[in-house]
Design an enzyme around this catalytic site. Structure first.
Site, mmCIF file in Angstrom:
data_model
loop_
_atom_site.group_PDB
_atom_site.id
_atom_site.type_symbol
_atom_site.label_atom_id
_atom_site.label_comp_id
_atom_site.label_asym_id
_atom_site.label_seq_id
_atom_site.Cartn_x
_atom_site.Cartn_y
_atom_site.Cartn_z
ATOM 1 N NE ARG A 69 -4.012 0.574 1.478
ATOM 2 C CZ ARG A 69 -5.303 0.661 1.810
ATOM 3 N NH1 ARG A 69 -5.666 1.365 2.855
ATOM 4 N NH2 ARG A 69 -6.226 0.050 1.111
ATOM 5 C CG HIS A 125 -8.027 0.251 -4.012
ATOM 6 N ND1 HIS A 125 -7.294 -0.872 -3.658
ATOM 7 C CD2 HIS A 125 -8.767 0.555 -2.904
ATOM 8 C CE1 HIS A 125 -7.578 -1.204 -2.398
ATOM 9 N NE2 HIS A 125 -8.462 -0.356 -1.924
ATOM 10 C CD GLN A 162 -12.716 -2.264 -2.311
ATOM 11 O OE1 GLN A 162 -12.001 -2.239 -1.310
ATOM 12 N NE2 GLN A 162 -13.882 -2.880 -2.314
ATOM 13 C CG ASP A 218 -13.538 6.073 -2.632
ATOM 14 O OD1 ASP A 218 -13.655 5.734 -1.436
ATOM 15 O OD2 ASP A 218 -12.428 6.177 -3.202
ATOM 16 C CB CYS A 255 -13.935 0.668 -1.660
ATOM 17 S SG CYS A 255 -13.229 2.296 -1.334
ATOM 18 N NE ARG A 293 -9.707 -5.397 -0.965
ATOM 19 C CZ ARG A 293 -9.095 -4.353 -0.450
ATOM 20 N NH1 ARG A 293 -9.773 -3.308 -0.042
ATOM 21 N NH2 ARG A 293 -7.765 -4.305 -0.384
HETATM 22 N N1 CP Z 1 -11.326 -0.460 1.032
HETATM 23 C C1 CP Z 1 -10.114 -0.471 1.588
HETATM 24 O O1 CP Z 1 -9.086 -0.604 0.916
HETATM 25 O O2 CP Z 1 -10.119 -0.349 2.942
HETATM 26 P P1 CP Z 1 -8.876 -0.149 3.912
HETATM 27 O O3 CP Z 1 -8.319 1.222 3.663
HETATM 28 O O4 CP Z 1 -9.446 -0.303 5.291
HETATM 29 O O5 CP Z 1 -7.861 -1.212 3.620
HETATM 30 N N1 NVA Z 2 -9.910 6.526 -2.448
HETATM 31 C C1 NVA Z 2 -9.670 6.068 -1.096
HETATM 32 C C2 NVA Z 2 -9.827 4.587 -0.989
HETATM 33 C C3 NVA Z 2 -9.670 4.049 0.402
HETATM 34 C C4 NVA Z 2 -9.749 2.568 0.473
HETATM 35 C C5 NVA Z 2 -8.275 6.490 -0.658
HETATM 36 O O1 NVA Z 2 -7.330 6.395 -1.452
HETATM 37 O O2 NVA Z 2 -8.134 6.935 0.480
#
Ligand code: CP
Ligand code: NVA
Length: 304
Positions: free
Chosen positions: A102, A129, A132, A221, A261, A289
């Site tokens: 991440r 992402h 997701q 989102d 998500c 997920r």
């Molecule tokens: N949807 C998602 O990626 O959630 P987290 O940020 O909790 O991992």
């Molecule tokens: N668009 C959001 C997704 C979180 C899972 C972010 O990047 O924070």
């Protein structure tokens, strides 16, 4: 050759196979059948941003596959003190079988993937992402049966990681995609052009009133993604008319589903009434997920 998953375009050839494997693993596991396809394997998980779902679903998913996962917070490893991404990638490649990352930036993600000799799976960066969106397509398939020909609308930040991955992923499975966003947040041409190559209808608009008319899937989102915190006040102003509420849901098909998500911020991008209402599948997405990522790990592990 080792395969990475950084963009939805990385699964152009076998997206449906991965979705079907996710559905199959879910069934098998719930029926008490053996799912230990990665017995003895280790996943290294590097986090530069917070997470609930990604962290827990990868860790538990790896356990269900008979493997083991290591949580590596950037601040707890030497990467946080200036060790290069290249050296981190080369070292981890000697210990673990797969890396989940991440990342703050897509540039860092690509650098890790280029230097690692094992598959790298994006657990989100500032551009996409993919885990997701693969999960969301699996969830839509479970609820709708078929993906091809469905009409999908996404309201909110049309430039963020979810919007970009939805554009590519939905188009790849034959869904028509509409992004409804203030002009300033319309997706970059690259994603629109790539999505159009799959022969579906792609529409970008800033008209909220008719956004959900007759659609099968409504998604949104957060308006303030991780890394965008400094623009929070401006964004709350820019998006204030884009809340998915009961009125907007009532214009979609009567069997339309609502997706997010998570994490969600109620009364901003969606009301709690919709998010926790009868059309919402947000907790199915959260659960899936795990199953979708198990399918992703099994598929990429085969590449080495
Ligand atoms: N949807 C998602 O990626 O959630 P987290 O940020 O909790 O991992
Ligand atoms: N668009 C959001 C997704 C979180 C899972 C972010 O990047 O924070």
């Amino acid at each position: 050759m080792k395969r990475d998953l950084i963009s939805m375009l990385d699964v152009k050839e076998d997206l449906l196979d991965i979705i079907n494997l996710g559905i199959d693993l879910k069934k098998k596991s719930k029926n008490g059948k053996d799912t230990s396809l990665l017995s003895g394997k280790t996943l290294g998980m590097i986090f530069e941003k917070s997470s609930t779902r990604t962290r827990v679903s990868f860790e538990v998913g790896m356990e269900k596959l008979g493997g083991h996962a290591l949580f590596l917070s950037k601040n707890d490893i030497q990467l946080g003190r200036g060790e290069t991404i290249e050296d981190t990638a080369l070292v981890l490649s000697r210990y673990v079988d797969l890396i989940m990352y991440r990342a703050m930036s897509n540039k860092a993600m690509k650098e890790l993937a280029t230097n690692a000799t094992i598959p790298v799976i994006s657990g989100l960066d500032d551009i996409e992402h993919p885990c997701q969106v693969i999960t969301d397509l699996m969830t839509i398939k479970e609820h709708k049966g078929e993906l091809k020909g469905l009409n999908f609308v996404y309201l909110g930040d049309g430039k963020n990681n979810m919007a970009n991955s939805y554009l590519l992923g939905c188009a790849m499975v034959g869904m028509n995609v509409k992004i409804v966003s203030p002009k300033k947040y319309w997706p970059d041409e690259f994603f629109v052009d790539e999505a159009k190559k799959f022969g579906v209808t792609i529409e970008v608009s800033d008209t909220v009133e008719t956004a959900t008319d007759g659609v099968d899937v409504v998604a949104t989102d957060t308006w303030v993604s991780m890394g965008d915190e400094e623009q929070k006040q401006q964004r709350l102003k820019d998006f204030k008319d884009y809340t998915v509420n009961k009125d907007l849901m009532s214009k979609a098909k009567s069997d339309a589903i609502f997706m997010h998500c998570l994490p969600a911020y109620y009364d901003y991008e969606v009301t709690k009434e919709v998010a926790h209402g009868p059309q919402s599948v947000i907790f199915d997405e959260a659960e899936n997920r795990m199953w979708a990522q198990m399918a992703i790990m099994v598929t990429l592990d085969k590449s080495i």
